[in-house]
Design an enzyme around this catalytic site. Structure first.
Site, mmCIF file in Angstrom:
data_model
loop_
_atom_site.group_PDB
_atom_site.id
_atom_site.type_symbol
_atom_site.label_atom_id
_atom_site.label_comp_id
_atom_site.label_asym_id
_atom_site.label_seq_id
_atom_site.Cartn_x
_atom_site.Cartn_y
_atom_site.Cartn_z
ATOM 1 N N LEU A 93 46.725 -9.475 72.385
ATOM 2 C CA LEU A 93 47.133 -7.863 72.082
ATOM 3 C C LEU A 93 48.646 -7.571 71.537
ATOM 4 O O LEU A 93 48.921 -6.942 70.645
ATOM 5 C CB LEU A 93 46.770 -6.948 72.831
ATOM 6 N N SER A 95 50.434 -10.371 70.609
ATOM 7 C CA SER A 95 50.335 -11.180 69.209
ATOM 8 C C SER A 95 50.165 -10.418 68.230
ATOM 9 O O SER A 95 50.415 -10.519 67.011
ATOM 10 C CB SER A 95 49.504 -12.181 69.463
ATOM 11 N N SER A 117 49.239 -11.038 80.967
ATOM 12 C CA SER A 117 49.486 -12.342 81.157
ATOM 13 C C SER A 117 50.769 -13.061 80.595
ATOM 14 O O SER A 117 51.301 -12.260 80.018
ATOM 15 C CB SER A 117 48.213 -13.143 80.439
ATOM 16 N N GLY A 271 40.484 -8.413 79.503
ATOM 17 C CA GLY A 271 40.004 -8.643 80.724
ATOM 18 C C GLY A 271 40.624 -9.659 81.683
ATOM 19 O O GLY A 271 41.883 -9.953 81.419
ATOM 20 N N ASP A 304 34.632 -11.212 85.053
ATOM 21 C CA ASP A 304 35.549 -10.219 85.480
ATOM 22 C C ASP A 304 35.638 -9.189 84.434
ATOM 23 O O ASP A 304 35.379 -8.110 84.241
ATOM 24 C CB ASP A 304 36.782 -10.564 86.092
ATOM 25 N N TRP A 315 33.436 -2.421 95.104
ATOM 26 C CA TRP A 315 34.442 -3.166 95.692
ATOM 27 C C TRP A 315 35.347 -2.295 96.464
ATOM 28 O O TRP A 315 36.170 -2.831 96.803
ATOM 29 C CB TRP A 315 35.138 -4.117 94.851
ATOM 30 N N LYS A 317 37.420 -0.561 94.410
ATOM 31 C CA LYS A 317 38.600 -0.541 93.353
ATOM 32 C C LYS A 317 38.645 0.643 92.590
ATOM 33 O O LYS A 317 39.687 0.989 91.946
ATOM 34 C CB LYS A 317 38.388 -1.910 92.625
ATOM 35 N N ASP A 330 36.804 -4.187 70.355
ATOM 36 C CA ASP A 330 38.120 -4.980 70.238
ATOM 37 C C ASP A 330 39.164 -3.951 70.193
ATOM 38 O O ASP A 330 39.307 -2.805 69.350
ATOM 39 C CB ASP A 330 38.088 -5.651 68.622
#
EC number: 2.5.1.46
Length: 346
Positions: A93, A95, A117, A271, A304, A315, A317, A330
């Site tokens: 994203l 990029s 990331s 994700g 995930d 969980w 969360k 997208d």
């Protein structure tokens, strides 16, 4: 036989139970109506809310984000409080041209923390040094390799961009190592990223504005990309010394932010690591109060990325009573519309 068989009519013409009074009829946008001419993004999304399918999910996402960003209350000490908003996005994203939209949010202090990331870090910096270009999904990999062009979907990144990145970043790593050795500086992924945002000194950069506005950027997989390549090369250049980066300090930092939040919201584009890192931080406060996922992942394989918000509720969360939605789309297609209809509408 001149009459329809009773068996068929009884099967087909089954009477419905009474429709609840609060049921919402399906509706759309009639552009023949004067009020729908020159429609604002917020009005467009509001009208899409009644269309069904992902249009309705998109409308719900905007409603949740609007509540998330405008909520005001008090903390445990009675001080004014707002929602702590965690923004997560994957490297592709940055990029893409969505980088400009993400920069807008950070420049205007509309989010509290970021998780990305490694590519989401380095590509932001590299784009300040050289351009990324539109290409085509069908371009042949072997031909691109021969010409030194790297493909990201239908985007192209000349390999020279990474050479320029090495020339820019290695002297900074040298300085950081010197500060570690002489001043006892302890580096973490978020402080490394903050330093790079300071050094890039470019207003087109997400990380520049994150540094300027003191918005922490977390990246638990900092070595998984070109920046990792540069850190690897630097271990040989600097030997026997070595730059050390403490990931444990950062997990304490993001989890502490979550626990200190009076209310917590998640906006997650894509994700994997970025999605889970934010969700797991929110576990430390027994769940987020708001959650908006935008991705194309499916849950049949247990991934995930594919998991719906309800799985995160199991969980702890996301809170059981939280407002949440997953938009199957997208992010480059829908997130600019989301921002136009929410953060940017005033």
């Amino acid at each position: 036989m001149s009459e329809t068989p009773n068996l068929a009519t009884e099967a087909v013409l089954v009477h419905s139970a009474p429709v609840p009074e609060d049921a919402v009829p399906v509706s759309g946008i009639d552009f023949d109506k004067p009020e729908n001419k020159n429609t604002r993004a917020a009005d467009l999304v509001g009208a899409m809310n009644g269309m069904g399918f992902q249009a309705t999910s998109l409308g719900q996402a905007c409603n949740i984000i609007d509540e998330m960003r405008t909520w005001e209350g008090v903390d445990k000490e009675g001080n004014p409080a707002k929602t702590t908003i965690f923004l997560g996005y994957t490297s592709n994203l940055i990029s893409s041209g969505l980088r400009s939209t993400l920069k807008y949010l950070v420049k205007n202090k509309m989010v509290s923390a970021i998780v990305s990331s490694a590519g989401g870090i380095e590509e932001d910096l590299i784009k300040c040094l050289a351009e990324t270009y539109l290409g085509d999904f069908a371009l042949k990999g072997s031909v691109l390799r021969e010409t030194g062009m790297n493909r990201i979907g239908n985007l192209l990144v000349p390999n020279d961009n990474y050479c320029k990145f090495e020339e820019w970043v290695v002297p900074i790593l040298d300085t950081m190592l010197e500060e570690q050795e002489k001043q006892g500086v302890s580096w973490t992924p978020s402080t490394v990223i903050d330093r790079l945002g300071k050094e890039i000194d470019n207003e087109d950069s997400v990380l520049y504005w994150a540094h300027k506005n003191q918005i922490p950027v977390f990246c638990p997989a900092l070595t998984d990309g070109s920046l990792g390549d540069m850190l690897f090369f630097h271990t040989f250049k600097a030997s026997p010394l070595q730059l050390k980066i403490d990931i444990v300090a950062d997990i304490r930092k993001i989890n502490s932010m979550s626990m200190a939040a009076t209310r917590a919201g998640m906006i997650i584009l894509g994700g994997g690591l970025v999605k889970h890192h934010i969700a797991n931080a929110c576990l430390m406060r027994n769940g987020a109060d708001y959650a908006v996922y935008i991705n194309t992942g499916q849950e049949f394989d247990g991934s995930d990325a594919g998991a719906r918000p309800d799985e995160a509720i199991s969980w702890g969360k996301i809170k059981a009573g939280a407002k949440h939605v997953k938009v199957y789309a997208d992010a480059t297609l829908v997130f600019p519309l989301v921002v136009a209809a929410t953060f940017a509408k005033e």
